[in-house]
Design an enzyme around this catalytic site. Structure first.
Site, PDB file in Angstrom:
ATOM      1  CB  ALA A 266      -0.946  -0.001   1.193  1.00  0.00           C
ATOM      2  CB  THR A 267       4.099   2.252   1.495  1.00  0.00           C
ATOM      3  OG1 THR A 267       3.709   2.274   2.879  1.00  0.00           O
ATOM      4  CG2 THR A 267       5.124   3.362   1.270  1.00  0.00           C
TER       5      THR A 267
ATOM      6  CD  GLN B  19      -4.587  -1.355   9.296  1.00  0.00           C
ATOM      7  OE1 GLN B  19      -5.091  -2.328   9.857  1.00  0.00           O
ATOM      8  NE2 GLN B  19      -3.283  -1.170   9.249  1.00  0.00           N
TER       9      GLN B  19
ATOM     10  CG  HIS C  24       1.736  -7.057   5.373  1.00  0.00           C
ATOM     11  ND1 HIS C  24       1.905  -6.627   6.670  1.00  0.00           N
ATOM     12  CD2 HIS C  24       1.790  -5.949   4.613  1.00  0.00           C
ATOM     13  CE1 HIS C  24       2.045  -5.313   6.683  1.00  0.00           C
ATOM     14  NE2 HIS C  24       1.980  -4.882   5.437  1.00  0.00           N
TER      15      HIS C  24
ATOM     16  CB  THR D  46      10.833  -9.183 -13.042  1.00  0.00           C
ATOM     17  OG1 THR D  46      11.733  -8.866 -14.104  1.00  0.00           O
ATOM     18  CG2 THR D  46      10.466 -10.658 -13.101  1.00  0.00           C
TER      19      THR D  46
ATOM     20  CB  CYS E  33       3.961   2.952   8.823  1.00  0.00           C
ATOM     21  SG  CYS E  33       3.493   1.396   8.052  1.00  0.00           S
TER      22      CYS E  33
END
Length: 377
Positions: free
Chosen positions: A70-71, A182, A205, A246, A334
């Site tokens: 997501a970042t 989230q 994740h 890739t 984060c």
């Protein structure tokens, strides 16, 4: 160890690991290659995963762009839209967001603000939600080039009024992005019903998938016309020229399986997380009473996420004391080195910020596991 930091990351699901392993061993082909079986097998695996993610989110498979998480998705979308559209004649150069966003949104918007874009960071309410009247006023006044509001807050758990926001942006024909990291697997998502959401970010994740993989959803302007933006990564033109490099097939396959499981188990997961949250809140209230106070709202929230204060107790000292048997956090992983900007935006004092911890449950936790909290006093 009782792991209750599932907003930071989740344990990989056994079925996810199982489907990934062949693509780390015998099925090692590059999907950008042609004709031979290893390449074709990899290409088919990526296509299947793209379909699985699309089914979870209610979009078309060709609107799913695989990223590292997501970042990256947030950076790619915000910078890409700003660069592609922001310098056109008569285009707005305003970027609109809130003061309670994830750092990957806040710092990206600030980065662009330092380079000539106009930026506006809206205040939020005491639960870190945007105030729809303020958003409506800003949309009317500045006609922002792009707006970014998260779907569900990663520290307090509050849900933004996404339905209202989607309608507002659809009616005004403006770009709207939401970081949904989230809420995936915990809140129903159907982008076909939320036509005002043009862009969405997610990470594997957070839903039992592997780290290092996620998706940017870039909705098409129409069935045949893609929404363009400037790529963050230039190169071989993979992912429909949105994101070169890739493809990490094993991770993509893992994301696809995690998305499939999240879709299948959504209702069950929400019900279980709600049960566990209610059970734990009852324990905390009974056992600790006036020694605690809750930052989280009781409604319109992510199930299983609890933000609370231990009155007069430093959160870092408490987390260290509990760390041998319970894994918790003080807030976002984060921005772990800084006081919570989310709680500050929600008008919590520095003292309140420093006595806050976040508990995030998973559906495989048991009530007997949570009975550990009866020993905290």
């Amino acid at each position: 160890m009782l792991y209750l930091d599932n907003s930071a990351t989740t344990k990989i699901h056994p079925e996810v690991l199982e489907v990934m392993l062949p693509y780390l061993q015998e099925e090692y082909g590059n999907p950008s290659s042609k004709f031979y079986s290893l390449a074709e097998n990899a290409k088919k695996a990526v296509a299947k995963a793209r379909q699985q993610v699309a089914q979870l989110l209610g979009c078309d498979p060709d609107e799913v762009v695989f990223t590292s998480g997501a970042t990256e998705s947030n950076n790619m979308i915000i910078k890409g839209v700003a660069d592609y559209y922001g310098h056109r004649q008569n285009a707005s150069n305003y970027l609109l967001t809130s003061a309670a966003e994830h750092p990957s949104v806040l710092e990206t918007v600030q980065f662009l603000g330092d380079r000539g874009f106009s930026t506006k960071f809206l205040d939020v309410d005491s639960f870190a939600r945007v105030i729809i009247e303020n958003v409506t006023e800003a949309v009317t006044q500045i006609q922002p080039l792009l707006t970014s509001f998260m779907w569900g807050n990663n520290e307090i758990g509050s849900l933004n009024p996404i339905g209202e926001l989607s309608k507002l942006y659809a009616a005004n024909g403006l770009f709207f992005h939401t970081d949904a990291t989230q809420i995936i697997g915990k809140v129903p998502v159907d982008l076909r019903k939320h036509k005002g959401i043009r862009f969405l970010s997610m990470s594997a994740h957070k839903i039992g998938g592997p780290k290092g993989i996620g998706a940017a959803i870039i909705r098409k302007q129409s069935k045949e016309i893609f929404t363009r933006l400037t790529p963050l990564l230039h190169g071989g033109g993979q992912e429909n020229n949105y994101r070169s490099g890739t493809l990490a097939v094993h991770n993509i396959v893992g994301l696809g399986k995690a998305a499939e499981l999240a879709s299948q188990k959504l209702e069950e997961n929400v019900q279980r997380l709600t049960q566990l949250e209610n059970y734990l809140v009852d324990i905390l209230k009974t056992n600790l009473g006036n020694k605690i106070t809750f930052n989280s709202d009781t409604q319109d929230k992510i199930p299983g996420l609890i933000s609370l204060q231990f009155i007069g107790v430093n959160n870092e000292l408490l987390l260290k004391k509990l760390s041998s048997f319970i894994a918790l956090s003080s807030g976002s992983a984060c921005s772990s080195s800084k006081p919570s900007h989310v709680l500050s935006a929600a008008r919590k004092s520095l003292e309140e910020v420093r006595q806050t911890i976040r508990i995030t449950l998973s559906a495989d936790v048991s009530e007997s596991d949570l009975d550990l909290f009866r020993e905290i006093n």
